[in-house]
Design a protein around this motif. Structure first.
Motif, short mmCIF file in Angstrom:
data_model
loop_
_atom_site.label_atom_id
_atom_site.label_comp_id
_atom_site.label_asym_id
_atom_site.label_seq_id
_atom_site.Cartn_x
_atom_site.Cartn_y
_atom_site.Cartn_z
N UNK A 81 0.83 -1.21 0.00
CA UNK A 81 0.00 0.00 0.00
C UNK A 81 0.87 1.26 0.00
N UNK A 82 1.91 1.26 0.85
CA UNK A 82 2.79 2.43 0.93
C UNK A 82 3.58 2.58 -0.38
N UNK A 83 3.97 1.43 -0.98
CA UNK A 83 4.72 1.47 -2.24
C UNK A 83 3.88 2.10 -3.36
N UNK A 84 2.57 1.85 -3.34
CA UNK A 84 1.69 2.45 -4.35
C UNK A 84 1.66 3.97 -4.23
N UNK A 85 1.70 4.47 -2.99
CA UNK A 85 1.77 5.92 -2.79
C UNK A 85 3.09 6.46 -3.36
N UNK A 86 4.18 5.74 -3.10
CA UNK A 86 5.51 6.15 -3.60
C UNK A 86 5.52 6.16 -5.13
N UNK A 106 -4.53 5.24 -3.68
CA UNK A 106 -3.15 5.36 -3.21
C UNK A 106 -2.26 6.02 -4.25
N UNK A 107 -2.44 5.66 -5.52
CA UNK A 107 -1.68 6.32 -6.60
C UNK A 107 -2.04 7.80 -6.67
N UNK A 108 -3.33 8.11 -6.53
CA UNK A 108 -3.79 9.50 -6.59
C UNK A 108 -3.19 10.31 -5.44
N UNK A 109 -3.16 9.74 -4.24
CA UNK A 109 -2.56 10.44 -3.09
C UNK A 109 -1.10 10.77 -3.39
N UNK A 110 -0.37 9.78 -3.92
CA UNK A 110 1.03 10.00 -4.26
C UNK A 110 1.22 11.07 -5.32
N UNK A 111 0.34 11.07 -6.35
CA UNK A 111 0.46 12.04 -7.44
C UNK A 111 0.06 13.45 -7.02
N UNK A 112 -0.92 13.54 -6.10
CA UNK A 112 -1.45 14.85 -5.74
C UNK A 112 -0.78 15.48 -4.53
N UNK A 113 -0.11 14.67 -3.71
CA UNK A 113 0.48 15.20 -2.47
C UNK A 113 1.58 16.21 -2.78
N UNK A 114 1.62 17.26 -1.98
CA UNK A 114 2.64 18.30 -2.12
C UNK A 114 3.44 18.34 -0.83
N UNK A 115 4.69 17.97 -0.92
CA UNK A 115 5.50 17.86 0.30
C UNK A 115 5.92 19.24 0.79
N UNK A 116 5.46 19.54 1.98
CA UNK A 116 5.85 20.75 2.69
C UNK A 116 6.28 20.26 4.08
#
Length: 364
Positions: A11-16, A216-226
């Protein structure tokens, strides 16, 4: 490696993977297209299948109400505590946290570990408790989101009949809500998924399977690291976990000694579930209605909370399921809750002391 840990890493790998696919997304419209697929196809199909599988046993009818009670307690804790972390009261950030903090996603973060470490009875009890959580995240939070939207967009001047009409229209327009209504009507008439033609059963089931990987893919693509925001999210997630441990400790003190171990494990692990994607669906619906004038919620913050909540919760639940004897002691749960509270609040106290120290120094 344990299958539950393997599933968590998957699951975490899909976010990555989603995060590294960001460079392939050239415009916001492409990302919006993926979100539409999730909210209009995968999520409604998953909800439809989940609702039609519900079998409520009269002897365990209290479980959904306990879970719903936990949701409401967490909501009021969030409402009271969020300003303590430097988040302005009644701001779009505060409303975003109030939507996500009390929500639970046991399907992603809790059920896999109950399957591997506990008994089938624990999983069945958790699934039944999740009925109450579903009522909260799908219905209560949706109504709350729309209430905030009406108030902020100054739509409260409408008459009561206009409000009801607009709310009903917005309910029907959302595929998720339409699916819930259809599923509830089917359950009322004693129908389930097997009552549908086979081709419909297969189509809906296949669409529901898209949900987890796409989210999970969408979260990874949309997340903005701050990183500064991530630090604050980490503190609030620790605070959320601390409150959940204190609630579980209270439950363990209240429950009679005859309660089976399966029930105790659920009482501790279930409230530690990650934040749910469904409040984000409501936040997105409001954001789409607002257009460019997004005032009600902070969608970027909601995605960052989702991205961090899953690994945070899975590590916590893994510890609970691995060390059951330790975590089933209410005294230890109280201590863990208090320690996490200290970890969450201490950085904020230090910052305030530094700020007051600088102020005194400048005045001196």
């Amino acid at each position: 490696m344990n299958p539950a840990i393997q599933k968590t890493l998957t699951l975490i790998f899909l976010i990555v993977i989603g995060y590294f696919l960001k460079q392939k997304i050239k415009s916001k419209d492409q990302l919006k297209g993926i979100k539409i697929l999730i909210l209009s196809i995968a999520l409604p199909a998953m909800i439809f299948v989940a609702l039609l599988k519900i079998k409520i046993e009269p002897s365990l009818f209290y479980l959904p109400f306990i879970a719903l009670g936990i949701n409401f307690v967490m909501f009021f804790i969030a409402k009271w505590s969020i300003p303590l972390f430097g988040i302005e009261k009644n701001s779009h950030d505060a409303r975003t946290w109030m939507m996500l903090m009390p929500s639970l996603a046991p399907g992603l973060s809790c059920f896999p570990f109950l399957i591997e470490y506990a008994s089938e009875e624990s999983l069945a009890l958790a699934a039944l408790a999740d009925v109450g959580n579903k009522v909260f995240v799908l219905i209560v939070l949706y109504l709350l989101a729309m209430r905030w939207y009406y108030r902020i967009q100054d739509l409260e001047k409408q008459s009561s009949s206009e409000k009801v009409k607009n709310l009903l229209l917005s309910l029907i327009k959302e595929p998720v809500n339409a699916v819930i209504i259809i599923a509830i009507l089917m359950l009322v008439f004693g129908l389930n998924l097997a009552s549908l033609p086979i081709f419909l059963q297969d189509s809906i089931s296949r669409m529901s399977l898209l949900m987890t990987p796409m989210v999970l893919l969408f979260i990874g693509m949309a997340v903005r690291i701050d990183w500064r925001q991530f630090r604050k999210i980490g503190m609030l997630l620790a605070f959320r976990s601390a409150c959940a441990f204190l609630i579980s400790a209270t439950l363990l003190f209240i429950l009679p000694a005859s309660v089976p171990v399966a029930m105790l494990i659920v009482a501790v692990a279930f409230p530690q579930s990650a934040t749910s994607f469904w409040p984000f669906a409501h936040i997105s619906a409001v954001a789409d209605a607002e257009g460019e004038q997004k005032k009600t919620f902070n969608t970027d913050l909601a995605l960052n909370i989702l991205a961090l909540s899953l690994p945070f919760s899975t590590v916590t639940i893994l510890a609970i399921c691995s060390l059951q004897t330790f975590f089933l002691n209410p005294i230890y749960l109280l201590l863990i809750g208090l320690i996490l509270l200290l970890i969450a609040i201490l950085p904020r106290i230090v910052l305030q002391l530094k700020a007051s120290g600088k102020l005194l120094f400048s005045e001196g």
